[in-house]
Design a protein around this motif. Structure first.
Motif, short mmCIF file in Angstrom:
data_model
loop_
_atom_site.label_atom_id
_atom_site.label_comp_id
_atom_site.label_asym_id
_atom_site.label_seq_id
_atom_site.Cartn_x
_atom_site.Cartn_y
_atom_site.Cartn_z
N MET A 1 -37.96 -6.46 31.36
CA MET A 1 -37.30 -5.57 30.40
C MET A 1 -36.23 -4.75 31.10
O MET A 1 -36.43 -4.29 32.22
CB MET A 1 -38.33 -4.64 29.73
CG MET A 1 -37.71 -3.64 28.76
SD MET A 1 -38.91 -2.60 27.88
CE MET A 1 -39.32 -3.69 26.52
N ILE A 2 -35.10 -4.58 30.43
CA ILE A 2 -34.01 -3.77 30.96
C ILE A 2 -34.13 -2.37 30.35
O ILE A 2 -34.25 -2.21 29.14
CB ILE A 2 -32.64 -4.37 30.60
CG1 ILE A 2 -32.54 -5.81 31.08
CG2 ILE A 2 -31.52 -3.51 31.19
CD1 ILE A 2 -32.72 -5.99 32.57
N GLY A 36 -35.97 3.36 19.73
CA GLY A 36 -36.55 2.59 20.82
C GLY A 36 -36.03 2.92 22.20
O GLY A 36 -36.42 2.28 23.18
N VAL A 37 -35.16 3.91 22.31
CA VAL A 37 -34.68 4.34 23.63
C VAL A 37 -35.83 5.02 24.36
O VAL A 37 -36.44 5.95 23.83
CB VAL A 37 -33.47 5.29 23.49
CG1 VAL A 37 -33.07 5.85 24.85
CG2 VAL A 37 -32.30 4.56 22.85
N LEU A 250 -23.53 -1.84 24.88
CA LEU A 250 -24.43 -2.36 25.91
C LEU A 250 -25.67 -2.97 25.28
O LEU A 250 -26.10 -4.07 25.66
CB LEU A 250 -24.83 -1.24 26.86
CG LEU A 250 -25.85 -1.60 27.94
CD1 LEU A 250 -25.32 -2.67 28.87
CD2 LEU A 250 -26.27 -0.35 28.72
N VAL A 251 -26.27 -2.28 24.32
CA VAL A 251 -27.48 -2.79 23.67
C VAL A 251 -27.19 -4.08 22.92
O VAL A 251 -27.99 -5.03 22.96
CB VAL A 251 -28.09 -1.73 22.75
CG1 VAL A 251 -29.21 -2.31 21.89
CG2 VAL A 251 -28.62 -0.56 23.58
N LEU A 252 -26.05 -4.16 22.25
CA LEU A 252 -25.68 -5.41 21.59
C LEU A 252 -25.62 -6.55 22.60
O LEU A 252 -26.19 -7.63 22.36
CB LEU A 252 -24.32 -5.27 20.90
CG LEU A 252 -23.76 -6.59 20.35
CD1 LEU A 252 -24.48 -6.98 19.06
CD2 LEU A 252 -22.26 -6.53 20.12
N GLY A 258 -30.70 -12.08 24.72
CA GLY A 258 -32.12 -12.37 24.76
C GLY A 258 -32.87 -11.54 25.78
O GLY A 258 -34.05 -11.80 26.06
N LEU A 259 -32.20 -10.51 26.33
CA LEU A 259 -32.86 -9.62 27.28
C LEU A 259 -33.57 -8.51 26.51
O LEU A 259 -33.00 -7.93 25.59
CB LEU A 259 -31.85 -9.02 28.24
CG LEU A 259 -31.10 -10.04 29.11
CD1 LEU A 259 -29.99 -9.36 29.90
CD2 LEU A 259 -32.06 -10.75 30.06
N GLU A 260 -34.77 -8.19 26.89
CA GLU A 260 -35.57 -7.22 26.13
C GLU A 260 -35.20 -5.78 26.51
O GLU A 260 -35.21 -5.41 27.68
CB GLU A 260 -37.05 -7.46 26.40
CG GLU A 260 -37.97 -6.62 25.52
CD GLU A 260 -39.44 -6.92 25.77
OE1 GLU A 260 -40.27 -6.21 25.17
OE2 GLU A 260 -39.76 -7.82 26.56
N THR A 261 -34.84 -5.00 25.51
CA THR A 261 -34.56 -3.58 25.72
C THR A 261 -35.53 -2.70 24.93
O THR A 261 -35.69 -1.51 25.25
CB THR A 261 -33.13 -3.22 25.28
OG1 THR A 261 -33.01 -3.42 23.86
CG2 THR A 261 -32.10 -4.06 26.00
N GLY A 262 -36.11 -3.25 23.86
CA GLY A 262 -36.98 -2.46 22.99
C GLY A 262 -36.21 -1.58 22.02
O GLY A 262 -36.81 -0.77 21.30
#
Length: 303
Positions: A1-2, A36-37, A250-252, A258-262
């Motif tokens: 997760m990033i 979700g931050v 950045l979140v987009l 496909g990287l998980e940020t939550g």
């Protein structure tokens, strides 16, 4: 997760002349956490006479600590700020350590040698309180006062800060000088000496290279990226440096890769309305809020 660490309430708001009302700051923090931050830099413990925008940081820490799952961090410039941060109840704190001595003297009025001593003293306060302590290696990619900053200087000062007690490091592109190749070189060089303690990039989008530099960092194993909602922020002591990496863009990028940020991007974009209402006329940046996600955005996330 990033981990996307939101720094707007500190780095964004300290760079504009107006003071955002406390209620609006609380609404901003709560709304981002709801999107979700997981980490927010809520402010800095500097004298209110210098930065009145940060005068309510202790109240924000107290409020943010009531939000389940949120890591509440703040910036401290020195030992006095560290003591105030610990008393307020932060989970973590960071101190800026400029790799440009000219910038360091302008920003915190200390030479490199004096800053190493200050880092050691702050590290002792953090250890005693059980608070996580990070050092931000600012102007690591270049300085508007000195120009190029030698890579070996950054490595040498990072090692000295590690020996003084830093538990974690970020490389900060304070002035927007970085390019992706330089990001890769510097991350490799610093990690070769301090190891996994280098986790974070703090990037500015001054010259439009923020996302490219973030991707370069990810490819080198960086796991945390600082960003500011609407791209607010810069450095008041670095002429010409303005505009943090835009959290929404950045979140987009991360989610669509496909990287998980939550982080729920649609909810995150909605948070901009709080800033627009509290700071009417203040420029907000970012392509994603205007264009919206791609039609296949959610399918991309699932891959």
């Amino acid at each position: 997760m990033i981990l996307v660490s939101e720094v707007g309430p500190r780095d964004g708001l300290q760079s504009i002349s107006r003071v955002m009302p406390l209620a609006a700051k609380k609404a901003w923090i709560a709304a981002e956490a709801a999107a979700g931050v997981r980490e927010i830099e809520v402010g800095s413990f500097v004298p209110p006479s210098l930065l009145p925008q940060m005068a309510d940081t202790a109240e924000l820490v107290e409020f943010a600590r009531t939000i389940p799952g949120l890591n509440v961090v703040a910036l401290v410039p020195n030992v006095k700020g560290a003591a105030r941060a610990v008393a307020a109840g932060v989970h973590g704190m960071s101190i800026p350590f400029s790799m440009s001595e000219t910038h360091s003297l302008k920003n915190v009025r200390k030479s490199h040698a004096e800053m190493i001593d200050e880092i050691g003293a702050v590290a002792a306060i953090a250890r005693a309180a059980g608070v996580h302590f990070a050092v931000g290696l600012s102007t690591a990619f270049g300085c508007t006062m000195e120009g190029a900053v030698p890579q070996d200087r950054v490595v040498r000062l990072a090692v000295a800060a590690a020996e003084a007690g830093a538990a974690e490091f970020s490389l900060s592109d304070t002035t927007g000088y970085a390019d992706p190749a330089q990001v890769k070189r510097l991350v490799r060089a610093v990690r070769a000496e301090v190891g996994e303690r280098l986790t974070t990039l703090h990037l500015h989008n001054t010259r439009g290279l923020g996302l490219a530099n973030a991707l370069a960092g990810l490819e080198e194993g960086i796991t945390t990226l600082d960003a500011s909602l609407g791209g607010l922020g810069g450095c008041p002591f670095a002429p010409g440096a303005s505009g943090n990496l835009v959290t929404e863009d950045l979140v987009l990028m991360l989610n669509s890769m496909g990287l998980e940020t939550g982080i729920d991007l649609e909810k995150l974009i909605d948070v901009r309305a709080i800033l627009a209402e509290a700071l009417p006329g203040e420029p907000l940046y970012g392509f994603t809020p205007d264009a919206g996600p791609m039609l296949d955005y959610h399918e991309r996330m699932a891959k």
